[in-house]
Design an enzyme around this catalytic site. Structure first.
Site, mmCIF file in Angstrom:
data_model
loop_
_atom_site.group_PDB
_atom_site.id
_atom_site.type_symbol
_atom_site.label_atom_id
_atom_site.label_comp_id
_atom_site.label_asym_id
_atom_site.label_seq_id
_atom_site.Cartn_x
_atom_site.Cartn_y
_atom_site.Cartn_z
ATOM 1 N N CYS A 76 0.895 -1.224 -0.027
ATOM 2 C CA CYS A 76 -0.051 -0.049 0.105
ATOM 3 C C CYS A 76 0.933 1.042 -0.044
ATOM 4 C CB CYS A 76 -1.065 -0.074 1.261
ATOM 5 S SG CYS A 76 -2.387 1.278 1.074
ATOM 6 N N HIS A 177 -3.877 -4.785 0.318
ATOM 7 C CA HIS A 177 -3.524 -5.237 1.630
ATOM 8 C C HIS A 177 -3.509 -6.868 1.468
ATOM 9 C CE1 HIS A 177 -2.989 -1.448 3.859
ATOM 10 N NE2 HIS A 177 -3.736 -1.157 3.209
ATOM 11 N N GLU A 179 -2.491 -8.800 3.732
ATOM 12 C CA GLU A 179 -2.836 -9.317 5.035
ATOM 13 C C GLU A 179 -4.187 -9.117 5.248
ATOM 14 O OE1 GLU A 179 -1.877 -4.976 5.700
ATOM 15 O OE2 GLU A 179 -1.460 -6.477 4.069
#
Length: 197
Positions: A76, A177, A179
């Protein structure tokens, strides 16, 4: 083992949790000497690119990161830090990629920030090995990296095509993202951890 660059740029709990779920060992990079302890480096990032760049400069890690020959992944804002310039704060970035980070155009009838799940069209790249094309990943951003076929390894569309992932030598960046992108995102983090130096 992954070193996470700790320069005060937002919450990294989601990232460390995802790495733990994949049983990928990690630690924090606070100083230049810490970079030598790890085989792979992640630059996370949340928030304002200009402020993030200022924090990164204050750590003294900009030149050492640019000199790295091991795999580096910017996530990001961490990806945007790898570009040459950001319109967010009109700031010069690290310049690893000769690309610009630009603000989405509201005139295209899109909401800013771009927030939520979006399909990505990826090239055949080790970072995406085992990830089906047009898989959805989770995005939260108001600024994007201009599409450039030289560096683009995945493209997304939000009013216009933009780079969802880029690569130059050992440097990688993803605008989404991983994650926060479920199984596919964790698979991508595992792929990154397996990249050879």
């Amino acid at each position: 083992m992954i070193g996470i660059v700790n320069y005060g740029a937002g919450n990294i709990f989601s990232l460390t949790s995802a790495l733990e779920r994949q049983h990928i060992p990690f630690g924090m990079v606070n100083t230049e000497a810490d970079l030598d302890k790890y085989t792979h480096i992640i630059i996370p990032g949340v928030g304002h690119a200009g402020a993030a760049m200022k924090k990164l400069e204050e750590t003294g890690l900009v030149a050492p990161i640019k000199a790295l020959k091991k795999p580096v992944l910017g996530i990001c804002v961490g990806m945007q830090l790898l570009t040459a310039h950001s319109e967010e704060g009109d700031v010069t970035m690290t310049g690893v990629f000769p690309l610009k980070t630009r603000l989405f155009n509201k005139d295209q009838g899109i909401k800013i920030p771009h927030m939520g799940w979006n399909n990505i069209d990826h090239k055949n790249n080790l970072l995406f090995e085992g990830v089906e094309n047009l898989t959805q990943f989770y995005f939260v951003h108001s600024y994007f990296i201009e599409y450039n076929p030289t560096f683009d390894i995945a493209t997304a569309n939000y009013g216009m095509p933009f780079s969802a992932a880029i690569q130059k030598d050992n440097f990688y960046g993803v605008q989404f993202h991983p994650e926060k992108s479920g199984i596919a995102g964790e698979h991508l983090l595992k792929n990154f951890s397996n990249l050879k130096q």
